[in-house]
Motif scaffolding. Structure first.
Motif, PDB file in Angstrom:
ATOM      1  N   GLU A  64       9.300 -78.309  54.807  1.00  0.00           N
ATOM      2  CA  GLU A  64       7.900 -78.422  55.230  1.00  0.00           C
ATOM      3  C   GLU A  64       7.829 -79.135  56.559  1.00  0.00           C
ATOM      4  OE1 GLU A  64       3.566 -80.036  53.541  1.00  0.00           O
ATOM      5  OE2 GLU A  64       5.452 -80.809  52.698  1.00  0.00           O
ATOM      6  N   GLN A 121       0.657 -72.290  50.461  1.00  0.00           N
ATOM      7  CA  GLN A 121       2.100 -72.478  50.499  1.00  0.00           C
ATOM      8  C   GLN A 121       2.867 -71.174  50.293  1.00  0.00           C
ATOM      9  OE1 GLN A 121       3.461 -75.646  47.909  1.00  0.00           O
ATOM     10  NE2 GLN A 121       1.785 -76.999  48.503  1.00  0.00           N
ATOM     11  N   GLN A 122       2.179 -70.100  49.976  1.00  0.00           N
ATOM     12  CA  GLN A 122       2.870 -68.836  49.742  1.00  0.00           C
ATOM     13  C   GLN A 122       3.311 -68.212  51.068  1.00  0.00           C
ATOM     14  OE1 GLN A 122       0.390 -66.280  47.390  1.00  0.00           O
ATOM     15  NE2 GLN A 122       0.446 -67.628  45.599  1.00  0.00           N
ATOM     16  N   PRO A 123       4.482 -67.558  51.078  1.00  0.00           N
ATOM     17  CA  PRO A 123       4.987 -66.987  52.336  1.00  0.00           C
ATOM     18  C   PRO A 123       4.107 -65.854  52.858  1.00  0.00           C
ATOM     19  CG  PRO A 123       6.356 -66.319  50.465  1.00  0.00           C
ATOM     20  CD  PRO A 123       5.422 -67.370  49.958  1.00  0.00           C
ATOM     21  N   GLN A 175       5.087 -73.912  59.179  1.00  0.00           N
ATOM     22  CA  GLN A 175       4.572 -74.962  58.317  1.00  0.00           C
ATOM     23  C   GLN A 175       5.452 -75.100  57.072  1.00  0.00           C
ATOM     24  OE1 GLN A 175       2.128 -76.966  59.250  1.00  0.00           O
ATOM     25  NE2 GLN A 175       2.448 -78.220  57.410  1.00  0.00           N
ATOM     26  N   TRP A 176       5.887 -73.961  56.553  1.00  0.00           N
ATOM     27  CA  TRP A 176       6.841 -73.934  55.446  1.00  0.00           C
ATOM     28  C   TRP A 176       7.941 -72.929  55.776  1.00  0.00           C
ATOM     29  CZ3 TRP A 176       7.245 -76.906  51.126  1.00  0.00           C
ATOM     30  CH2 TRP A 176       6.128 -77.707  50.784  1.00  0.00           C
ATOM     31  N   GLU A 199       3.552 -70.771  60.684  1.00  0.00           N
ATOM     32  CA  GLU A 199       3.502 -69.777  59.617  1.00  0.00           C
ATOM     33  C   GLU A 199       4.224 -70.287  58.369  1.00  0.00           C
ATOM     34  OE1 GLU A 199       2.101 -67.298  58.674  1.00  0.00           O
ATOM     35  OE2 GLU A 199       1.389 -66.079  60.348  1.00  0.00           O
ATOM     36  N   ARG A 200       4.201 -69.490  57.322  1.00  0.00           N
ATOM     37  CA  ARG A 200       4.947 -69.764  56.088  1.00  0.00           C
ATOM     38  C   ARG A 200       5.979 -68.657  55.958  1.00  0.00           C
ATOM     39  NH1 ARG A 200      -0.524 -70.251  54.881  1.00  0.00           N
ATOM     40  NH2 ARG A 200      -0.546 -68.380  53.544  1.00  0.00           N
ATOM     41  N   TYR A 247      11.115 -71.254  53.601  1.00  0.00           N
ATOM     42  CA  TYR A 247      11.845 -71.114  52.337  1.00  0.00           C
ATOM     43  C   TYR A 247      13.108 -70.295  52.587  1.00  0.00           C
ATOM     44  CZ  TYR A 247       7.256 -72.289  50.338  1.00  0.00           C
ATOM     45  OH  TYR A 247       6.054 -72.901  50.035  1.00  0.00           O
TER      46      TYR A 247
END
Length: 260
Positions: free
Chosen positions: A219, A72-74, A12-13, A175-176, A15
């Motif tokens: 995203e 939004q946090q990993p 999902q995110w 996942e993030r 980084y």
């Protein structure tokens, strides 16, 4: 046909963060400024630690991650096994207030920095003086395809990163995910995730080095493509550092020769 949620293959995110300033970055700057041919650092590249400023940068970007909404946090961290990358990931998580037991943390050697072979620790001047034929070949072929003896080209790095992306889509869909890695690794991931050409990614590389602890974020957008895809939301984002009063640095990693 409209994609169904079950078809999502991407996180999902996602980084991507370059490690904080390292002691190698500092040593390289000193050697270049003094006109030396060799960078004065005894440690192996994989053992080079963060500088004190690099530690501050990792803490600052960690506080930014900690201020993100929980959604939004990993929850998954994939990290290069190099000391400077591991230390960045660990300080980031601590500053974010993210407990190690609450996430998956994996060290993955495929995320290591590009290997520079016999050019390791040489300054630009050192490469030209010791291996003039290699400097000429690199200028002719370009860094994307040039492979120094015992080292890697950007294509070699991209090849190992393709398997990382395949693993992420298989094991961490929805996942993030946070990746902590290195300058060339960050650019090569951008090449793959954003479907860049050689000319496009090298133009990005020429414009500026990837900032230490800069954040690139993607995203998942289900409306893009036939079954959705990752869309860039942040590129080399350094506001967490400036807002924290931490200096922004963007030096190449130790063995990197001058940009063509």
């Amino acid at each position: 046909m409209t994609a169904q949620p079950s078809e999502q293959k991407w996180p999902q995110w996602l980084y991507v963060v370059r490690h904080g300033q390292s002691a190698g970055n500092v040593a390289r700057d000193r050697a270049e400024a003094a006109g030396h041919t060799l960078i004065d650092i005894a440690a192996r590249d994989m053992d080079v630690p963060l500088s004190p400023l690099g530690e501050q940068q990792a803490d600052a970007v960690g506080r930014w991650f900690g201020a993100l909404p929980p959604a939004q946090q990993p929850r998954v961290v994939l990290c290069s096994p190099y000391v400077r990358a591991q230390a960045t990931a660990e300080r980031l998580l601590a500053a974010a207030g993210i407990a190690r037991g609450a996430i998956t943390l994996e060290r993955d050697e495929r995320l290591r920095e590009k290997e520079f072979g016999i050019l390791d620790r040489l300054t630009v001047l050192g490469i030209r003086q010791k291996y003039p034929e290699l400097a000429e070949q690199r200028a002719h072929v370009g860094k994307f395809y040039f492979r120094p003896p015992g080292g890697e080209s950007w294509c070699d790095v991209i090849l190992r990163l393709r398997s990382v992306i395949e693993m992420v889509t298989r094991e961490y869909r929805r996942e993030r995910v946070l990746v902590v890695a290195h300058q060339v690794t960050v650019n090569c991931l951008r090449y793959l995730l954003e479907c860049k050409s050689e000319a496009e990614i090298l133009d990005i590389d020429r414009q500026a080095d990837v900032p230490n602890c800069g954040v690139t974020a993607y995203e998942y957008d289900p409306a893009q493509g036939s079954i959705g895809k990752l869309v860039p939301r942040l590129i080399n984002f350094v506001s967490p550092l400036t807002q924290d009063g931490t200096p922004v640095t963007a030096e190449p990693d130790v063995p990197v020769a001058a940009k063509p």
